[in-house]
Write an enzyme that holds these catalytic residues in place. Structure first.
Site, mmCIF file in Angstrom:
data_model
loop_
_atom_site.group_PDB
_atom_site.id
_atom_site.type_symbol
_atom_site.label_atom_id
_atom_site.label_comp_id
_atom_site.label_asym_id
_atom_site.label_seq_id
_atom_site.Cartn_x
_atom_site.Cartn_y
_atom_site.Cartn_z
ATOM 1 N N ASN B 326 0.803 -1.713 0.212
ATOM 2 C CA ASN B 326 0.012 0.086 -0.378
ATOM 3 C C ASN B 326 1.175 1.368 0.162
ATOM 4 O OD1 ASN B 326 -2.509 -1.113 -0.271
ATOM 5 N ND2 ASN B 326 -3.530 -1.327 1.836
ATOM 6 N N LYS B 328 3.585 1.500 -1.786
ATOM 7 C CA LYS B 328 3.766 1.354 -2.829
ATOM 8 C C LYS B 328 2.787 2.472 -3.791
ATOM 9 C CE LYS B 328 7.378 -1.150 -3.257
ATOM 10 N NZ LYS B 328 9.440 -0.471 -3.724
ATOM 11 N N HIS B 522 -13.864 -7.676 -4.238
ATOM 12 C CA HIS B 522 -12.421 -8.574 -3.887
ATOM 13 C C HIS B 522 -12.995 -10.066 -3.662
ATOM 14 C CE1 HIS B 522 -9.834 -4.985 -5.814
ATOM 15 N NE2 HIS B 522 -9.248 -6.216 -5.611
ATOM 16 N N GLU B 525 -8.773 -13.774 -2.073
ATOM 17 C CA GLU B 525 -6.974 -13.613 -2.817
ATOM 18 C C GLU B 525 -6.220 -13.708 -1.460
ATOM 19 O OE1 GLU B 525 -5.792 -8.903 -3.082
ATOM 20 O OE2 GLU B 525 -4.947 -9.671 -3.645
ATOM 21 N N HIS B 544 -9.720 -12.078 -8.107
ATOM 22 C CA HIS B 544 -8.655 -13.300 -6.888
ATOM 23 C C HIS B 544 -9.393 -15.106 -7.309
ATOM 24 C CE1 HIS B 544 -6.133 -10.268 -6.455
ATOM 25 N NE2 HIS B 544 -6.937 -9.495 -6.406
#
Lengths: 696, 696
Positions: B326, B328, B522, B525, B544
């Protein structure tokens, strides 16, 4: 300390999969704590100082080898082994192994010098130290640039060629008459020395020793990475302007006939039809036909063509089937279309092929940081091939600053002999090399070929290595003129005669101030390990090298001599080896000089930028860091036949120096810490050899 | 025959790795002979005829299910099981399992219908057969298009909203007053039914049964592939114009804030500086600063910036570290730059972000066959978010025919509660959904939001699934208004309340002739398996789905209900799961509906075409055939929120029909043989369920 080190290495070795040599060098990556602990134990701050105080004489290897100081290398954590560990083999075995390795190194050094090919400075220096001599700069072996002073085509002396000139010995004898070659102008008796290294590579002691050293190299890199990864990244982050995208990379292995991707070829075919449908492009059964008629005879309309019907992409069907793969070179399975679009010799003088290549070159020029070294074929089937190829090259001006040209020789004597095109192997060699000798001796009589040869940088040897690899070349092998049977000579036989001719040719060309050629065969993609041995003695660098997995001795020798290896994991994935099993990462970690190349974008790649696809997939699957990727890019430039000027521009002025001094991070984006690690690691291994040989 | 089949499956199961559920479904691929032999034994020419003669009544499953005839499906070899095999479980276990599966299917069908989300026609038909009823076309459940007849913003009746409207029950109670919803307008009591399926998914009998069925599906596909690969390829080769490159593919899962690649962002930053250095772009500690001053305060000059110093790419450091990942999102680690370039709300009104997105869209439009469904965030932190976001959208005209928009809701109540932005979870839900209800009820008062909502196609739920996944939502869970603690509600709690609100919202919007939304969280994952259960009951499709590996029951249910799964193996490779271990290939082979998506090109991809990079790498590593790739592309269009018109155009007019009839090979490049295989396989499995339930 020693007990601890042994314990660590014992546990490293424990996970080893001993079923066969192929999986022998895998190091389990799943115990970072162990690595970290080991590093912690072996290393503390101002370590060098402390160690010097604590163990003033106990280390057999001088401290300065381990922790040299350079300009502009940031501090980093080093992995040092304290105590006389000697890889856990007995002193006798150690000495025996080192002597064998030393001999092999000197042999390669000699042959590289004979052919004006590369041999690393650092290794030469250690060899001189072992011999008690000292290294002289003029001994530096580097692939030859043409002598600038000589100019082109001036002062060439005509030399009469005596028949049969097909064989290297014959060539050699000619050149002994010319002065500068007298001392070194003899072609070497490779078969005998070859046998010696071969025996060594199968002796248990060197096998154990080199295997353990390679394991060590792998573990050492893993520790280095864990300790210094962030420091390396910091260097790169502080490096302005340069990142992976704008550091130079060369596609070191690509075949011109498949240098475009499948979509590009498809588009080109469709475009050519829109423009040239009524043009006579082919001779069908003696009758000239237009492109429209040609496609009609194939029951095709280019408008309907798709990538699927074009069918030039390798798929699951080609795995382990080189024959099927070769058939993929024919679009829609029609050799007529291969002739029309991918050949230099056809009814339209290879125009389409030249245009496609120029389009590929233009894409590379647009991408700016990408270069390629395409291979064009000389078959040796008849003596006019060179003339035709160079006419094509000159006529279509197939030239680009982003392309360096190479000649590939397919090892298909058996096919030509079977069709009675050549009477014996010697004739094939003559067809391949005599025109080049002639153009070298008398360039003015061969103007186009002479121009072309200025752009040719080296020779490649190509074909399916899994065939014909049984026969081992030896002193009793028949001479080329005597090889008149239908059977194909072995890989090593081909390699030897190509090397011998190139070596003599280079001596001649160097003498006349012309550019020389490097020998860069396909080697170790499949087949016997002897291929890699032959290349060790003869090749400047190789393509593939997968089978180094199978021989620890050769793998270690390739490491010590830093022979560049152009690897193509996507090509392997379609033909010989699953992607995840590719040894690229392993070789890279151990310090072998690997580069990435595409081989055949038409068959293997999907995107518009095949070389970037190759890098991206390697980065993703092997989780390469930016520093890894930039190091591989740098390797590719070093391996390539870029000129000295280009290499200076791309890598920095000192690129010929080894170690961090030779690296200009502003141009390469490779961390100096990485360079220092690589250099010190190589020195450490060479030093061990020195100790082993000298202790006798 | 039965003995033989059992033997074959026993040997299939033998290689099974039983260490944990994750590797439970791997089938060894290394025994092609066995597969071929099996096929040979089980299948001969004009098989159906012969079998009908030989075993007139012995098969429990009618022959017509196994070998139907279609228009335009070429002959192909089928894998048939003769004899009453029943997956090698006892009759009791078989019946028990089938009943459990049947119940689960009816539950999903019900909830999908309530929310106007998809449920496959074929599965519905079998459910009706089991119940002894017959399927009616009006029962078909498909994600809702707005009613064309309704027109936009006409005849809207104002409805007074009673507080507290944050909670789905409250919303539901409002709409019960309006006629058409009365019959189906109740929000479901999910927790109870949820518990029932959850219990079933952990009961041994269904686990064994579904596990064996999935193994069978895998083996069956392997055999199918071996027998028909060349036939499928032949269909594609004969299909004019269309190949993988020009069949439509949708990037079904991509975050708008990271939809450009790292090089694109870098270039944009540099370009913006060249143009706008003196422009006031930010408020720093209450003072307005120019871009130049902003970069100076960060001790940076954009001219020196590189991809390395930008540091937005995921690397080895992010693996299993969602927190680092995160971080990044901040270029050069500076949240100021994230604000400036990747936010819709900032000092320049999100202008740069809009421009970047439009550039990405323009690249997609140039590529022509690629589409994307970017997610924009609504946090639920305050009630004005929708207004601001829609103003940004309308002002900058962030619109492209190649983009379909979605709203992602980060599950970060705990952060807002910790900072006292919201008093309880109910307020967060209110902030998220009330503006949408208001704009639905009274569009004229919310013109920009109404326009924006026409472009919004669905909701996503995002955040690190490996956090907060312990708590299981149940009937005793507190109501949203009562959830005022600092702790984050569980994944299932979030999912339930999102679904409930979307379901009611869709009923309201459908009633008014507006477009409805799909719920596409999502899911799977990382974290607990309960996530996948919650999504099974509530989601139209998911992103995912990796954890389906861990639950055979859920995996089988996802197969039977053909829930599309947008997979992002490159994202997983950087965060949760090594590429080679990704279950994409396994799911695809078994017949789960998988598509490929990029997730975050900025963080994961290297090339200019991230979606092509995703496909290329999957094709290379998993050795996908063209037919596989085109099937995955087709899945991506089906999964996407493309309009009915677009889907008809991209996939063929009959795309809503299941099986080969729904496929237009000229548009999709998917072989009819493949379509027939998929359809028959699904029917075969559903038929087994029918047999199991009915035999009682």
């Amino acid at each position: 300390m020693r007990a601890f080190a042994e314990q660590v290495f014992a546990s490293e070795t424990k996970g080893e999969d001993v079923r066969d040599e192929i999986s022998m060098f895998d190091v389990d990556d799943d115990c970072p704590i162990m690595h970290q602990e080991m590093a912690h134990h072996l290393h503390t701050e101002d370590d060098a100082e402390k160690r010097r105080r604590t163990f003033p004489h106990s280390s057999p290897h001088p401290q300065q080898v381990d922790t040299p100081t350079y300009l502009e290398v940031p501090d980093f954590q080093r992995v040092a082994i304290i105590g006389d560990y000697a890889s856990g083999v007995t002193m006798d075995d150690f000495e025996l192994s080192c002597k064998g390795v030393y001999r092999a190194l000197t042999i390669r050094e000699k042959y590289m010098r004979l052919a004006y090919q590369r041999f690393p400075l650092t290794t030469s220096e250690y060899l001189r130290e072992i011999e008690g001599g000292s290294f002289k700069t003029e001994d530096l072996v580097q692939p030859g640039e043409e002598r600038r002073s000589g100019g082109s085509f001036r002062g060439v002396i005509s030399v009469t060629i005596r028949v049969p000139p097909c064989q290297s010995y014959a060539f050699a004898s000619i050149h002994q008459s010319s002065q500068p070659l007298q001392s070194k102008g003899r072609t070497p008796l490779i078969p005998r020395t070859c046998q010696r290294i071969w025996d060594m590579s199968r002796t248990p002691q060197p096998k154990t020793y080199t295997h353990r050293r390679l394991k060590f190299l792998m573990s050492k890199f893993n520790v280095h990475e864990m300790l210094n990864e962030m420091e390396e990244m910091k260097e790169l982050k502080l490096n302005p302007h340069r990142d992976f995208y704008n550091c130079r990379k060369v596609d070191t292995h690509i075949h011109a006939a498949a240098c475009m991707n499948q979509k590009h070829l498809l588009r080109f075919i469709k475009r050519s039809y829109r423009v040239d449908a009524e043009r006579v492009v082919h001779k069908l059964n003696g009758k000239e036909v237009t492109m429209k008629e040609l496609f009609e005879s194939l029951h095709l309309h280019p408008y309907d063509l798709t990538v699927d019907s074009l069918d030039v992409h390798a798929g699951r069907q080609t795995f382990q089937r080189f024959d099927k793969f070769n058939a993929k070179y024919n679009p829609v399975g029609a050799s007529e279309l291969r002739d029309l679009y991918m050949k230099t010799e056809n009814h339209i003088g290879g125009e389409y092929f030249a245009t496609i290549i120029k389009e590929v070159a233009s894409d590379l020029e647009d991408a700016k940081y990408q270069y390629a070294e395409p291979r064009l074929s000389i078959y040796g089937c008849n003596p006019t091939e060179w003339h035709k190829l160079s006419s094509w090259f000159v006529k279509h001006r197939v030239f680009s600053p982003n392309l360096k040209w190479m000649i590939q020789i397919p090892r298909i004597y058996d096919i030509f002999r079977g069709r009675n095109f050549v009477p014996h192997f010697g004739k094939m060699l003559e067809n391949i090399f005599l025109p080049v000798f002639n153009a070298t001796i008398d360039p003015q009589s061969h103007p186009e070929l002479s121009i072309f040869l200025q752009h040719v940088t080296g020779f490649d040897s190509v074909d399916d290595e899994s065939k014909h690899s049984g026969h081992m070349f030896c002193t009793k092998s028949p001479k080329p003129q005597e090889w008149d049977v239908g059977k194909n000579p072995s890989y090593t036989y081909y390699i030897y005669y190509m090397y011998a001719n190139i070596a003599v040719l280079n001596q001649l060309r160097r003498e006349r101030g012309m550019n020389t050629f490097t020998f860069r065969p396909h080697c170790g993609e499949a087949g016997a390990i002897t291929h890699l041995l032959a290349a060790f003695m003869t090749a400047d660098n190789i393509s593939h090298g997968l089978n180094l997995k199978k021989s620890p001795v050769l793998q270690y020798l390739y490491f010590l001599t830093q022979i560049p290896i152009a690897m193509s994991p996507l090509s392997n994935n379609s033909l010989f080896l699953e992607y995840a099993k590719n040894p690229l990462l392993e070789f890279h970690k151990k310090g072998l000089v690997v580069s990435l190349s595409t081989d055949d974008p038409m068959q293997f790649h999907y995107t518009k930028e095949p070389l970037m696809e190759e890098y991206a997939i390697a980065a993703q699957v092997f989780k390469l860091s930016t520093c890894d990727m930039c190091e591989i890019s740098r390797n590719s430039v070093l391996q390539s036949a870029m000129s000295h000027e280009e290499k200076s521009h791309f890598l920095g002025q000192n690129y010929l120096k080894e170690g961090p001094e030779g690296n200009d991070i502003r141009k390469t984006n490779v961390a100096q810490i990485r360079m220092a690690y690589r250099y010190e690691t190589l020195c450490y291994e060479l030093n061990l050899i020195k100790e082993g040989v000298k202790s006798d």
